[in-house]
Scaffold this motif. Sequence first.
Motif, short mmCIF file in Angstrom:
data_model
loop_
_atom_site.label_atom_id
_atom_site.label_comp_id
_atom_site.label_asym_id
_atom_site.label_seq_id
_atom_site.Cartn_x
_atom_site.Cartn_y
_atom_site.Cartn_z
N GLU A 36 0.85 -1.18 0.00
CA GLU A 36 0.00 0.00 0.00
C GLU A 36 0.89 1.23 0.00
O GLU A 36 1.86 1.31 0.74
N TRP A 37 0.55 2.20 -0.84
CA TRP A 37 1.37 3.38 -1.00
C TRP A 37 0.48 4.61 -0.99
O TRP A 37 -0.59 4.62 -1.59
N GLN A 38 0.93 5.64 -0.31
CA GLN A 38 0.19 6.89 -0.25
C GLN A 38 1.17 8.02 -0.50
O GLN A 38 2.23 8.08 0.13
N SER A 39 0.85 8.90 -1.43
CA SER A 39 1.80 9.95 -1.80
C SER A 39 1.87 11.08 -0.79
O SER A 39 2.85 11.80 -0.75
N LEU A 40 0.84 11.25 0.02
CA LEU A 40 0.82 12.32 1.02
C LEU A 40 0.67 11.72 2.41
O LEU A 40 0.11 10.63 2.57
N GLY A 41 1.12 12.45 3.40
CA GLY A 41 0.91 12.03 4.78
C GLY A 41 -0.57 12.13 5.15
O GLY A 41 -1.38 12.72 4.42
N GLU A 42 -0.92 11.58 6.27
CA GLU A 42 -2.33 11.54 6.67
C GLU A 42 -2.93 12.92 6.91
O GLU A 42 -4.13 13.12 6.78
N SER A 43 -2.11 13.89 7.29
CA SER A 43 -2.63 15.23 7.58
C SER A 43 -2.10 16.26 6.58
O SER A 43 -2.08 17.45 6.89
N ASP A 44 -1.71 15.82 5.40
CA ASP A 44 -1.15 16.72 4.40
C ASP A 44 -2.11 16.94 3.25
O ASP A 44 -2.99 16.13 2.97
N ALA A 45 -1.91 18.06 2.55
CA ALA A 45 -2.65 18.39 1.33
C ALA A 45 -1.63 18.84 0.29
O ALA A 45 -0.45 19.05 0.60
N LEU A 46 -2.08 18.99 -0.94
CA LEU A 46 -1.17 19.30 -2.04
C LEU A 46 -1.62 20.56 -2.77
O LEU A 46 -2.79 20.69 -3.14
N LEU A 47 -0.69 21.49 -2.95
CA LEU A 47 -0.89 22.68 -3.78
C LEU A 47 0.00 22.53 -5.01
O LEU A 47 1.18 22.19 -4.89
N ARG A 48 -0.57 22.77 -6.18
CA ARG A 48 0.20 22.69 -7.42
C ARG A 48 0.11 24.03 -8.14
O ARG A 48 -0.97 24.56 -8.32
N LEU A 49 1.26 24.55 -8.53
CA LEU A 49 1.33 25.77 -9.32
C LEU A 49 1.74 25.34 -10.72
O LEU A 49 2.84 24.82 -10.92
N SER A 50 0.82 25.49 -11.68
CA SER A 50 1.06 24.93 -13.01
C SER A 50 0.47 25.86 -14.06
O SER A 50 -0.71 26.19 -14.02
#
Length: 172
Positions: A36-50
């Motif tokens: 099992e793989w998760q790209s973010l931690g349990e309490s993290d979110a992702l911001l992308r500037l693109s």
Amino acid sequence: MRIGIDWRRRWRHLATGSAAMIALMLGVARLSAWPEWQSLGESDALLRLSFAHSGARNCRARTDEELAALPRNMRTAEVCDRRRAPVEIEFDLDGQTVFAAALAPSGLSGSGPSRLYRRFVVSAGDHRVAVRMRDDPAAAGFTQQAAFDLKLDPADSVAIDFDATAGRFYLH
């Protein structure tokens, strides 16, 4: 003389081949869900500037003498360099600048858009982001600016993009 396969004599081969295929399918199914793989931690979110955006070109007006020397079908009032200006970008997160760069234009001649894709892993919660961009080096200060108040839940993914036709940053 009858030509064909006598299936009654081949039942062992069929059973062995079927068992091998079932074992292979079950093995692939098991390995596809492990580990099992998760790209973010349990309490993290992702911001992308693109975004991809073209900087301004350096243009000048032709003189009357230059226009007279050209054939009629090539008489344009302005002449522009092929190379575009770099796009300067700054990204602030909660009042601190976390990214600043001058993005060179793409292409062999530097005539394509400047491109950016950056990921920022942040903790879930309330955040204030600000984006500033200058696409014309002759302009004083930044030519486009935006600020957003975000409430991010764990595992949220928010992208900040630029719409050149509207001339503004937006979220999606």
